[in-house]
Structure formats: structure tokens, C-alpha cells
Write a protein that holds these residues in place. Structure first.
Motif, short mmCIF file in Angstrom:
data_model
loop_
_atom_site.label_atom_id
_atom_site.label_comp_id
_atom_site.label_asym_id
_atom_site.label_seq_id
_atom_site.Cartn_x
_atom_site.Cartn_y
_atom_site.Cartn_z
N GLU A 1 -20.07 15.19 7.31
CA GLU A 1 -19.64 15.08 5.91
C GLU A 1 -18.22 14.52 5.78
OE1 GLU A 1 -19.49 18.90 4.02
OE2 GLU A 1 -18.38 18.13 2.30
N GLU B 1 -10.50 28.49 8.47
CA GLU B 1 -11.73 28.09 9.17
C GLU B 1 -11.91 28.94 10.43
OE1 GLU B 1 -13.88 26.07 8.03
OE2 GLU B 1 -12.87 24.74 6.62
N GLU C 1 -9.84 14.97 -5.36
CA GLU C 1 -10.99 15.43 -6.15
C GLU C 1 -10.93 14.88 -7.57
OE1 GLU C 1 -12.75 19.26 -4.35
OE2 GLU C 1 -10.97 19.88 -5.43
N GLU D 1 -9.47 24.89 -2.74
CA GLU D 1 -9.89 23.58 -3.24
C GLU D 1 -8.94 23.22 -4.37
OE1 GLU D 1 -13.81 23.79 -5.07
OE2 GLU D 1 -13.06 25.00 -6.72
#
Ligand code: GAP
Length: 489
Positions: free
Chosen positions: A301, A221, A238, A187
């Protein structure tokens, strides 16, 4: 939007230079994609839309660009080394690996599609509880109870459910023996947290304030699917908003609404969004909600809004031994300065690739045009003009008689301000169709009349209406439509 349309969008993306499988000549690499010449433009424009709205339009939000590689302790402090994993399950016959929760989510979607609402709700509740309890045995039981079979082998011969850490690691240093294990960031947020004081001090930022950044993130993933929806290398946008402890509820609500408004301004359809509150909270959050988009394969999402408390800054303070505190000189109701504290954080986190996919899916249209025996179907990307890869295409009707020279002159005047496309080849109708498929909002055609009276034809993508205008009017028409104001104000 149907799954049929989704297949068309995926092949359109490839055919028109938006998205290619990575290293395609070697048969691609799972869940990794490249953006082509038109995709890179659209992606840049979407990134700009976010940056302008979050940074440029907010006096108290600034942007940074932190490195992908970070000190390995970062990921210990953030909880990713111990807690960033997904439950996986293997089918013993096909040897394929799946995310256990995803298999169950798919079953819920199937129940919903078949009108079995009760079953869908029941399974959703059981899934939420199992995830909340981190109960891997229960996840396996649910898979068995709901008779979920492997899509490849068709059997229900499953292994147990196990946890799988999603971070990619590599080594830093020239010699393998003394190399340090480091991670590709999963992230972008941690690059903001570790720079919190650098930015606060050098920017003289006062709470509440935000730090934003866009950049690549990497996750191994377990399953890759739905095109660019779930990738192993993707881009996040972000923003961490630093606030006084105790004000998190108010700011959480504020950012929920602000972000939804931002999405709706894109014009992809107000009904295509909904909130989904998290029952299972990530290891850092005390409240979390997703903004879901109605993709062709259902609501999924797109963005997360998380109330992250002081989790990250506190852990970085503990592990680094460096103070992560802010001195708040403002006076409280008793007339005393608030003093030193570790700020709380509200985070907004959106995947640029998912935003790209949503934009492409919602903009893709097939329309019947023409009449009687001249009926035809045109494919058009009805993108907001400011996001389109090319803003204007300029066509001389023929390659001779001085028409290209006039067209080039118009292009020369516009190209500093707008991304322009120039084309001389093929019948004009064919050229219009190609631009429709790229989402170009305006086409300008130079013909013989242009030589006589300095006029051109402007053709509008959405209505296909054509108008004769003077060359001197072009800029005014473009400026009204291709304008960030239309999205930001
Ligand atoms: N810093 C918080 C965070 O990373 P997240 O919900 O894990 O939260 C935020 O990710 C957003 O990043 C998601 O809403 C999604 O849009 C995007 N995202 C996450 N994993 C992704 C993946 N594998 N491929 C594409 N986008 C992804």
C-alpha cells in the motif's frame, strides 16, 4: 526490482545524505528516521507535487495546516480510542513482538514466490475473513496451521493474539497531577474534520469541495520494518472531499482514477501500480481501496482512498454538541433546495515517506558504462528533473585561470530559480558520477574555451551526452526540462 537492489537503495540513501537513522550516535531509535540534506529536498519536491496537483490545480480544494495536538475528545469521536489497534503476538523464546496479520501476509508472499498460488489465495481469503470478524483465535490458528516460525528464534512458541492500540499519548499541562492525557495524532484527517465549518464558511466553499493538508502523524507500530515503509513518526498528505450524501459512489470512482493518474505521471513505471480493494473496512469506511506500488519487497500500500460516509462529522457533532451541517441552496430535481445535511466524505490519503521510498527504488539504476578495459558501473538516480534535489551542478574545469569566476557568475544567475550545486574539486568524471548518484539532471562545465567564446559544456544525466552550448542558452534548456508542467498537465 529485487531485495538485493533494496539493500543497495537503503545504503545509497545513507551514503548520499537522503535518509539517516534517527539519533544514530545512540544506535538509532526503532522505526524513526531523519531526512538528510538531499532527502529533505526530494521530500519537499514530492510534497509540492502533491500540493500543486491537489490544491493549486483545483479551484474547489483548499489547504490547511492543523496542529498535531488535538482535544482528546477528537479521538473518541473518530473511533481511534476504541478501535485503532493491531493484532499482536509475541514469540516466547525471542521475546519479539509481531503483528499477527503481517506474519500471515509474509507467508502469502512466500507462497507466491514459490509458485504455490492456490495456497497463497486460500490463506489470503482466510486472513481476510479473520480480520473481518476480528477473530484473534482464528489468526493464531492460521499462524499454527501454516507453521510460521519466529524469524529470530526459529521456534513456533507463540503467545495468544491480543489487540494493541497504536496511539502515542502524552500529558498536557505543567503539573503531572492535573495534566490531561492527550494524543499525538495518528492521522492528519481529523484536523480537517474539526475545521470543516471554519474553512467552509470563511472560504465560502460550496459542495463539492475539498480540504487538504500535509503533516506528521504518529503510530506506535508493533513492528518496524522495511526502512521508511513503516515508521512510528511519518508524514501524510490527505484530502477530504465533502459531497452530497448519495453521490459517494461517483466521487469514489472519480478520485480512484484521478489519484492513479497522478501516480503514473511520476514516470516510475505504469506496471508498478495496482488497486487492492479492502475486504476488511476501517471503522469509518463504507468502501476503501489501496493504490499499491511494486516495491522491491512486493506490491504494498502506498495510498488509500476511502469512502468515509458522514461518520466523522456526525460523531464530532454528537460529542461536541456543535452542528456540523452544511446548507445546500442548490435546487434538486423537484425545484427545492437540498437544505441542511451532514456531508459525506471521500478521502485520499498518501504516506509521503512511502512515496519517497517508491521514487528512490524506481529511480535507482546501476549501469555499465565505458568500453573494453575502461568498463565501469555508474549509479544513477533517474528522478524526474523537477523532483531532483539539485537541478544543476556547475563545475569549473580547474580551480584557476578565472574559470571559477565564470562558473560562480552562472551560478549567481541560476540560483534564485534552481537549486544549484557548485564544486571545484576532483576530476570532472568523478564529479559527474557524484551528481548522477544524487539525481542531478544537468551538469555545466566551464573550461578555457568558455573564456574565449562564452560557451560551456552541458552534460545530461540520463544519456551522459555532452553538448557545447552558449551560456545564454542555459536557461532555455533548463526551463524546458525542469518544469512542473511536465508532471501536472
Ligand atoms: N486517514 C486515513 C488513514 O490514515 P491509513 O491507510 O491508515 O489511512 C494512509 O494511512 C497512508 O499513510 C497509507 O497509505 C500509508 O502510505 C501511510 N502510512 C500509514 N501508516 C504508516 C507508517 N507507519 N509509516 C509510513 N507511512 C504510513
Amino acid at each position: 526490482m529485487s531485495e538485493e537492489i533494496f539493500k543497495k537503495v537503503v545504503s545509497h540513501a545513507k551514503e548520499y545524505g537522503f535518509v539517516f537513522p534517527s539519533s544514530e550516535i545512540y544506535d538509532g531509535l526503532g522505526a524513526v528516521y531523519d531526512y538528510g540534506q538531499n532527502g529533505a529536498e526530494l521530500k519537499n519536491n514530492l510534497r509540492q507535487y502533491w500540493w500543486k496537483a491537489m490544491v493549486q490545480m483545483h479551484e474547489n480544494i483548499v489547504g490547511i495546516d492543523a496542529a498535531i495536538f488535538m482535544h482528546p475528545k477528537t479521538w473518541k469521536a473518530s473511533g481511534h480510542i476504541d478501535g485503532f489497534s493491531d493484532p499482536m503476538i509475541d514469540n516466547k523464546d525471542s521475546k519479539k513482538r509481531y503483528r499477527a496479520d503481517q506474519l500471515l501476509e509474509d507467508k502469502i508472499t512466500r507462497y507466491e514466490k514459490d509458485g504455490k498460488t492456490n495456497k497463497a489465495e486460500e490463506l489470503q481469503a482466510a486472513l481476510d475473513q479473520a480480520l473481518l470478524d476480528n477473530d484473534l483465535v482464528q489468526l493464531k490458528m492460521l499462524i499454527e496451521q501454516h507453521e510460521i516460525a519466529c524469524p529470530i528464534s526459529g521456534t513456533r512458541n507463540w503467545t495468544d493474539v491480543r489487540q494493541f492500540n497504536l496511539m502515542f499519548s502524552t500529558e498536557m499541562g505543567a503539573m503531572a497531577e492535573d495534566a490531561d492525557k492527550i494524543y499525538l495524532r495518528p492521522e492528519t484527517a481529523q484536523g480537517i474534520f474539526v475545521n470543516f465549518l471554519n474553512v467552509q464558511k470563511t472560504g465560502r466553499m460550496k459542495i463539492p469541495f475539498g480540504i487538504a493538508q500535509t503533516g506528521k502523524a504518529f503510530r506506535n507500530e508493533i513492528i518496524a520494518r522495511q526502512f521508511i515503509m513503516r515508521m512510528r513518526e511519518f508524514e501524510q498528505m490527505e484530502m477530504q472531499f465533502f459531497i452530497r450524501p448519495g453521490t459517494q459512489k461517483q466521487w469514489y470512482e472519480y478520485w480512484k482514477e484521478a489519484r492513479l493518474k497522478w501516480h503514473k505521471k511520476l514516470g516510475l513505471g505504469d506496471d508498478n501500480y495496482r488497486f487492492h480493494d479492502h475486504v476488511k473496512l476501517a471503522h469509518y469506511a463504507d468502501a476503501a481501496v489501496d493504490i499499491e506500488f511494486n516495491f522491491p519487497f512486493g506490491f504494498k500500500e502506498m495510498e488509500g482512498i476511502h469512502s468515509r460516509t458522514d461518520f466523522d462529522l456526525r460523531n464530532h457533532q454528537e460529542l461536541s454538541g456543535k452542528k456540523m451541517q452544511y446548507f445546500d441552496a442548490e435546487l434538486d430535481e423537484n425545484g427545492k433546495p437540498y437544505g441542511n445535511y451532514i456531508p459525506y466524505v471521500i478521502e485520499t490519503s498518501i504516506g509521503l515517506d512511502r512515496l519517497f521510498l517508491a521514487t528512490l527504488c524506481a529511480s535507482y539504476k546501476e549501469e555499465e558504462v565505458g568500453e573494453d578495459d575502461k568498463k565501469d558501473t555508474r549509479v544513477v538516480l533517474a528522478l524526474p528533473p523537477v523532483l531532483a534535489p539539485y537541478k544543476v551542478a556547475i563545475f569549473p574545469l580547474t580551480k584557476k585561470d578565472g574559470l571559477p569566476e565564470v562558473a560562480r557568475e552562472i551560478m549567481g544567475d541560476l540560483k534564485l530559480d534552481y537549486n544549484c550545486f557548485y564544486e571545484e574539486k576532483d576530476a570532472i568524471g568523478k564529479r559527474y558520477r557524484r551528481q548522477d548518484a544524487l539525481g542531478t539532471p544537468f551538469c555545466i562545465t566551464v573550461d578555457h574555451e568558455s573564456l574565449e567564446n562564452k560557451t560551456v559544456t552541458i552534460r545530461y544525466r540520463d544519456t551522459m551526452k555532452q553538448e557545447r552550448i552558449s551560456i545564454s542558452q542555459i536557461r532555455e534548456i533548463l526551463a524546458a526540462e525542469i518544469n512542473w508542467k511536465n508532471l501536472l498537465v
